[in-house]
Scaffold this active site. Structure first.
Site, PDB file in Angstrom:
ATOM      1  N   GLU A 171       0.886  -1.157   0.000  1.00  0.00           N
ATOM      2  CA  GLU A 171       0.000   0.000   0.000  1.00  0.00           C
ATOM      3  C   GLU A 171       0.929   1.213   0.000  1.00  0.00           C
ATOM      4  O   GLU A 171       1.857   1.276   0.815  1.00  0.00           O
ATOM      5  CB  GLU A 171      -0.881   0.041   1.258  1.00  0.00           C
ATOM      6  N   ARG A 197       5.441 -12.683   9.579  1.00  0.00           N
ATOM      7  CA  ARG A 197       6.179 -11.481   9.237  1.00  0.00           C
ATOM      8  C   ARG A 197       7.478 -11.438  10.034  1.00  0.00           C
ATOM      9  O   ARG A 197       7.631 -12.111  11.045  1.00  0.00           O
ATOM     10  CB  ARG A 197       5.317 -10.258   9.528  1.00  0.00           C
ATOM     11  N   LYS A 256       4.618   0.315  10.493  1.00  0.00           N
ATOM     12  CA  LYS A 256       4.633   1.626   9.843  1.00  0.00           C
ATOM     13  C   LYS A 256       4.235   2.716  10.817  1.00  0.00           C
ATOM     14  O   LYS A 256       4.790   3.813  10.799  1.00  0.00           O
ATOM     15  CB  LYS A 256       3.635   1.621   8.670  1.00  0.00           C
TER      16      LYS A 256
END
Length: 587
Positions: free
Chosen positions: A54, A281, A291
Site C-alpha cells: 500500500e 512477518r 509503519k
RNA sequence: UGGGGCGUCGUCAAGCGGUAAGACACAGGUCUUUGGAACCUGCAUUCGGAGGUUCGAAUCCUCCCGCCCCAGCCA
C-alpha cells in the site's frame, strides 16, 4: 513508465503446457507448495506471484522479506513472474511520493517487475461491476447503518452478531443506492455496500463485511473520478484473480481473511482462483517494524527522517551502508515459516560484514586522534607508503599513503598503564604502524591542568620498512595511522541500535517502545582524520576503516569534507577480552 | 468462556514413522603486518507437557499447557 491499462496480467493462453521447474527447491513450506503444484501441473505449470504494497509509507526490511520471497519464487521457476501491484484503495492515506519511493526500493533491492506495474485502482471499473454482480446474486446489499451501529450489530468474539435491518433490501433498490453512492449523492458514512454472508459466523470477517465505502477524497491516480472505494478483502482477492496470480502470499494476520478471499472468488465469475498462503512477518531484535511506529519516530523527531541510518527502512539501511546483496542473503538465511519469531539483528549485521568484507576497499581512518611525533624521523621527509586496498581481493590493487614525522593514531591504541593482554602502544613498548615502521614509545606529553595526553613521542626503526621485522622479532600489535599534515578532516557518525531492549514492542509492563529508545544510538565525531584519498569520496560508496568497521559515505558530505556513517563494526575480540577482564575483576 | 494459527539449541530453522541438518550467537584453537578475514573444534540422548499406538515417534492418536492474531466504513 510502462502503460498498465491493457496488459493487466492476462492469463496467457497456452502459456505453459508442462510443468516448469527451473531452480525452485522446496526450501520452505511455501516453495514446497509451489513445487507440489508444479508437479501436479496445477495452473498449467504457471507460477505468478505479486508484491502488493500500500503506498502509505516507506518499505522496510520486513517488506524485503516478502519481496525476496515473491520475486524470488518467480525467478526460480522457469517462466515465473512477479507483479508489483500497489494496493491503493484508501486515498486518504496514500500518496504518489510513496509509490515512487517503493518502486525505487524494489529496484534497488535488485528485482524487476518488467512491464507488470499495476495498481488496484486500475481495476476500479471491473471491481464495481463485480459488486453489481454480487448485488444481483443477492450476495451483497447497501447498508445504511452508521459505523457505530455496524460495530454494535457485529457482535463480539463470543456472541454472534445481528442482521442489519437493511439486509434484505430489494435488488433494484440496492442497485440504485450503489449507483447513487458512486454518483456522489450521499455523504461519507451514509451507506456502505456489504457482502451478505453470515452474521453468526465465528469468524468476524464473515459477518457481512463492508466491501465499499464512500470516501470523497482525491485519489492519487484516479483523482475525483470515484467517491466510493473498495475495501481490501474485496479488492485484493479480485485484483489477484484479474492478474492471474497463482500464489497469493501474505502475512499471518490475514489467515482469518482467507475464507472471505475464497468467498468472493467462489461466487463471482472470475478468471482464476489464486491460493492464498500466509507466513510469519519478520520481527528484528532491537527494532520496531510497524509503519505506525516508524512514522511516530519520524514525526516526533527521534530520528532524522525515513532514511535515517538507524531506521530499518530500506532507504535507511541503504544510507547506513547495507547492500542489496546483504539484505537478500539475510532474507534467505532467516527462512520462511509460520511461527512468530524475533530474529537477532546480529544475523543482519553478519550479512553485511560478510558482503562488505569481500568488496569494501580498506582505508585508514583515525576516529579519535592523538598526536604522535617520531623524534628520530627527519623533519621534512615524506614517504609514500604502499598499502593494499583489499586483502580479500588482489585485483583491488594498492595505493600510496603519505607518511611523515607527525602522525595521528587512535587515542584508544595507547595506554600509559596497559592492562594484561594489551598489545598496542604503551611506554617502552613496540608496535607496528600498518605498512610503515615499527615504533617505540619514549615519551608522553600531558596537559598540565587536565592530565590529558596531548602528544606521544616515539622513535621509529628505519630497518623495519613496510612493517617488516628483518631480525625476526615479533611485534604483536599493528596500528592504523594517518599523517597529520596530509590527513583530511572528516565527520564520522557512529550508529548503535535504536532501542535498548531486544523487543521494544513488548508492552507487558506498561511501557511503550518510545520508553526504550537508546539515547546513544548516534554519536557524532567531528575531529576524525582520514587518508587524503578520501577527501572527495563519493556519497554511497563503501569502505572498511581498518580495525574499525565498515563505513558508507553520507550524502551530507561536501568537497574535501567527507561524512561517514558506520554501517557495522568489525568483530572486536579485544573489546571482549577487556569486558571479560572488567567483569572478572582484575587480570 | 468464539474462531484461526503456532510451539525443535540463546536466536532463526530443517525434519513429514527409522533413531535431531544448517546458519547466527557463544566457547576454545590454528593462522595473521586489520586483536579483521579465513580455517578447525565444541555446542539439543532430545523436539511445550503427560499419556497412548508401534519393533521403532519430533513425526500418528488423546488430553493438557503456553504464545500470537481477529470485534477499522485500515491494509
Amino acid at each position: 513508465m510502462p502503460d498498465t491499462k491493457d496488459n493487466a496480467g492476462r492469463i496467457e493462453e497456452g502459456a505453459a503446457l508442462k510443468p516448469r521447474f527451473g531452480s525452485l527447491q522446496p526450501k520452505d513450506f511455501i516453495r514446497a507448495i509451489v513445487c507440489a503444484d508444479l508437479e501436479a501441473n496445477k495452473n498449467n505449470g504457471r507460477v505468478m506471484t505479486r508484491f502488493p504494497p500500500e503506498p502509505n509509507g516507506y518499505l522496510h526490511i520486513g517488506h524485503a522479506k516478502s519481496i525476496c520471497l515473491n520475486f524470488g519464487i518467480a525467478a526460480e521457476v522457469e517462466g515465473g513472474k512477479c507483479n508489483l501491484r500497489f494496493d491503493d484503495t484508501n486515498p486518504a492515506k496514500e500518496d504518489v511520493e510513496y509509490v515512487e519511493a517503493i518502486k525505487a526500493d524494489v529496484r534497488w533491492l535488485g528485482f524487476d517487475w518488467e512491464n507488470r506495474l499495476y495498481y488496484a485502482s486500475d481495476y476500479f471499473d471491473q471491481l464495481y461491476r463485480y459488486a453489481v454482480e454480487l448485488i444481483k446474486m443477492e450476495k451483497a446489499y447497501v447498508c445504511s447503518l452508521s459505523a457505530d451501529e455496524i460495530r454494535e450489530y457485529r457482535g463480539t468474539l463470543t456472541e454472534p452478531g445481528r442482521e442489519s435491518p437493511y439486509r434484505n433490501r430489494p435488488i433494484v433498490e440496492n442497485l440504485e443506492l450503489l449507483e447513487g453512492m458512486k454518483a456522489g449523492k450521499f455523504e461519507e458514512g451514509a451507506h456502505v455496500l456489504r457482502a451478505k454472508i453470515d452474521m453468526a459466523s465465528p469468524n468476524l470477517n464473515m459477518r457481512d463485511p463492508v466491501i465499499y465505502r464512500i470516501r470523497k477524497a482525491a485519489h492519487h491516480r484516479t483523482g475525483a473520478r470515484w467517491c466510493i472505494y473498495p475495501m481490501y478483502d474485496f479488492a485484493h482477492a479480485l485484483s489477484d484473480s484479474i492478474e492471474g496470480i497463482t500464489h497469493s502470499i501474505c502475512t499471518l494476520e490475514f489467515e482469518d481473511h482467507r475464507p472471505l478471499y475464497d468467498w468472493f472468488l467462489d461466487r463471482l465469475n472470475v478468471p482464476c482462483h489464486p491460493q492464498q498462503i500466509e507466513f510469519a512477518r519478520l520481527n528484528l531484535s532491537y527494532t520496531v517494524m510497524s509503519k505506525r511506529k516508524l512514522l511516530e519516530l519520524v514525526k516526533e523527531g527521534r530520528v532524522k527522517g525515513w532514511d535515517d541510518p538507524r531506521m530499518p527502512t530500506l532507504v535507511g539501511l541503504r544510507r547506513r551502508g547495507y547492500t542489496p546483496e546483504s539484505i537478500r542473503n539475510f532474507s534467505e538465511r532467516i527462512g520462511v515459516a509460520k511461527r512468530d519469531s524475533l530474529v537477532d539483528v546480529a544475523l543482519l549485521e553478519h550479512s553485511v560484514r560478510e558482503d562488505l568484507n569481500l568488496r569494501a576497499p580498506r582505508v585508514m581512518a583515525v576516529l579519535n586522534p592523538v598526536r604522535v611525533v617520531l623524534v628520530n624521523y627527519p623533519e621534512d621527509r615524506v614517504e609514500e607508503i604502499e598499502a593494499v586496498n583489499n586483502p580479500e581481493d588482489f585485483n583491488a590493487g594498492t595505493r600510496k599513503v603519505p607518511f611523515s614525522r607527525v602522525l595521528y593514531i587512535e587515542r584508544d591504541d595507547f595506554r600509559e598503564h596497559p592492562p594484561k593482554k594489551f598489545f598496542r602502544l604503551s611506554p617502552g613498548s613496540e608496535v607496528r604502524l600498518r605498512y610503515a615502521y615499527i615504533i617505540k614509545c619514549v615519551g608522553v606529553v600531558k596537559d598540565e591542568k587536565t592530565g590529558e595526553i596531548t602528544e606521544l613521542h616515539c622513535t621509529y626503526d628505519p630497518s623495519t620498512t613496510g612493517g617488516s621485522t628483518p631480525d625476526g622479532r615479533s611485534v604483536k600489535g599493528t596500528l592504523h595511522w594517518v599523517s597529520a599534515a596530509h590527513a583530511v578532516e572528516a565527520e564520522v557518525r557512529l550508529y548503535d541500535r535504536l532501542f535498548l531492549v531486544p523487543d521494544p514492542n513488548d508492552e507487558t509492563d506498561g511501557r511503550g517502545f518510545m520508553d526504550y529508545l537508546n539515547p546513544d544510538s548516534l554519536k557524532i565525531l567531528t575531529a576524525c582524520r582520514v587518508e587524503p584519498g578520501l577527501a572527495d569520496a563519493t556519497p554511497g560508496s563503501l569502505y572498511q576503516f581498518e580495525r574499525h568497521g565498515y563505513f558508507s559515505v553520507d550524502p551530507d558530505s561536501a568537497q574535501g569534507k567527507p561524512v561517514f556513517n558506520r554501517t557495522v563494526g568489525l568483530r572486536d575480540s579485544w573489546a571482549k577480552i577487556e569486558k571479560a577482564q572488567k567483569a572478572g575483576g582484575a587480570v
